[in-house]
Design an enzyme around this catalytic site. Structure first.
Site, PDB file in Angstrom:
ATOM      1  N   SER A 179      -1.216  -8.348  -0.723  1.00 58.41           N
ATOM      2  CA  SER A 179      -0.053  -8.377  -1.619  1.00 58.41           C
ATOM      3  C   SER A 179       1.075  -9.253  -1.104  1.00 58.41           C
ATOM      4  CB  SER A 179       0.471  -6.951  -1.823  1.00 58.41           C
ATOM      5  OG  SER A 179       0.729  -6.319  -0.579  1.00 58.41           O
ATOM      6  N   HIS A 203       7.932  -4.609   0.078  1.00 64.35           N
ATOM      7  CA  HIS A 203       7.358  -5.931  -0.132  1.00 64.35           C
ATOM      8  C   HIS A 203       8.480  -6.953  -0.299  1.00 64.35           C
ATOM      9  CE1 HIS A 203       3.633  -3.720  -1.000  1.00 64.35           C
ATOM     10  NE2 HIS A 203       3.015  -4.862  -0.737  1.00 64.35           N
TER      11      HIS A 203
END
Length: 268
Positions: free
Chosen positions: A43, A250
């Site tokens: 990711s 993230h």
């Protein structure tokens, strides 16, 4: 007759010289050979957290805001294959992402290892349980990084080199999540934040070692994200996001354009 032959010979020599001269010029102006770039990984490469996901990528959540797509837009490689996928572990890279690699591939980027080490479970434990449970789970992840992850990385790196023997391979690391002593007044304890940062350093060191042993470049983003961690007041990372839990921890779009992209550009 002699003059005619001399003229013919002179003409032939001039034509040959002209062909050589202008032929060289034509060769210099010929288009460059294809430059192929393949972006692999998890990711942190697909761009989870950056938004504007490509619907065609489904659960992989690839986005034009991720550093591989930003690099490709800036450098216009003749071929660009973006196979990185959210949640990918080393086995997923081997099974699902290596198809575009071939002997003509010139550049490869990859982030992988965090999911193998249990990144998501570590953060869930630290958010929901006690500090001692958090530290214990971090130590379990570090033990996995020491004992099991190197062999899994070797499998991926060997497969990349076998499929793309001439490519420059850039392995990119993970940022530290927290600015210690920062602006956060709630959430995890400093002890938990310290343990999580230490785990990121531990993972990066292991990944860098395996990359070096395979002759690959390792690019650290820790320096680029310094001053932009969670609790910094200018974060390039999402904190815990209950609305979109998958984007938690993230990089944001700014983290890709301001952090990952220049680091990768310098290494590529």
């Amino acid at each position: 007759m002699r003059l005619s032959r001399f003229a013919s010979l002179t003409s032939a020599l001039l034509l040959a010289a002209g062909a050589a001269l202008f032929g060289a010029g034509t060769a210099a102006a010929a288009p460059q050979a294809d430059f192929g770039y393949v972006a692999l990984g998890d990711s942190y490469s697909s761009g989870v957290g950056a938004g504007s996901y490509d619907g065609a990528s489904g659960d992989c959540k690839r986005t034009p805001r991720a550093y591989p797509a930003l690099w490709a837009a800036a450098h216009s490689p003749q071929t660009f294959s973006f196979t990185a996928c959210s949640g990918a572990r080393t086995g997923d890279v081997l099974a699902n992402q290596l198809g575009p690699l071939n002997s003509g591939t010139d550049l490869v980027s990859i982030t992988v290892g965090g999911n193998d080490a249990g990144f998501s479970d570590v953060m869930t434990t630290c958010v929901l349980q006690s500090e001692s449970s958090c530290v214990s789970r971090v130590n379990q992840a570090k033990a996995y990084v020491d004992t099991t992850l190197p062999g899994k990385l070797d499998q991926v790196y060997n497969a990349i080199r076998a499929k793309a023997p001439s490519a420059r391979v850039v392995v990119i690391g993970y940022p530290r999540f927290y600015k210690l002593g920062g602006s956060c007044i709630a959430g995890l304890s400093e002890g938990e934040r310290t343990a999580i940062n230490g785990a990121a350093d531990h993972l990066n060191a292991a990944v860098a070692k395996r990359a070096a042993d395979h002759g690959f470049a390792f690019a650290s983003v820790v320096g680029a994200f310094t001053g932009h961690e969670i609790c910094s007041g200018s974060a390039w990372l999402h904190s815990l996001n209950w609305t979109n839990i998958g984007e938690s921890y993230h990089p944001t779009a700014a983290g890709h354009s301001g952090g990952y992209l220049p680091v990768f550009t310098n290494a590529a």
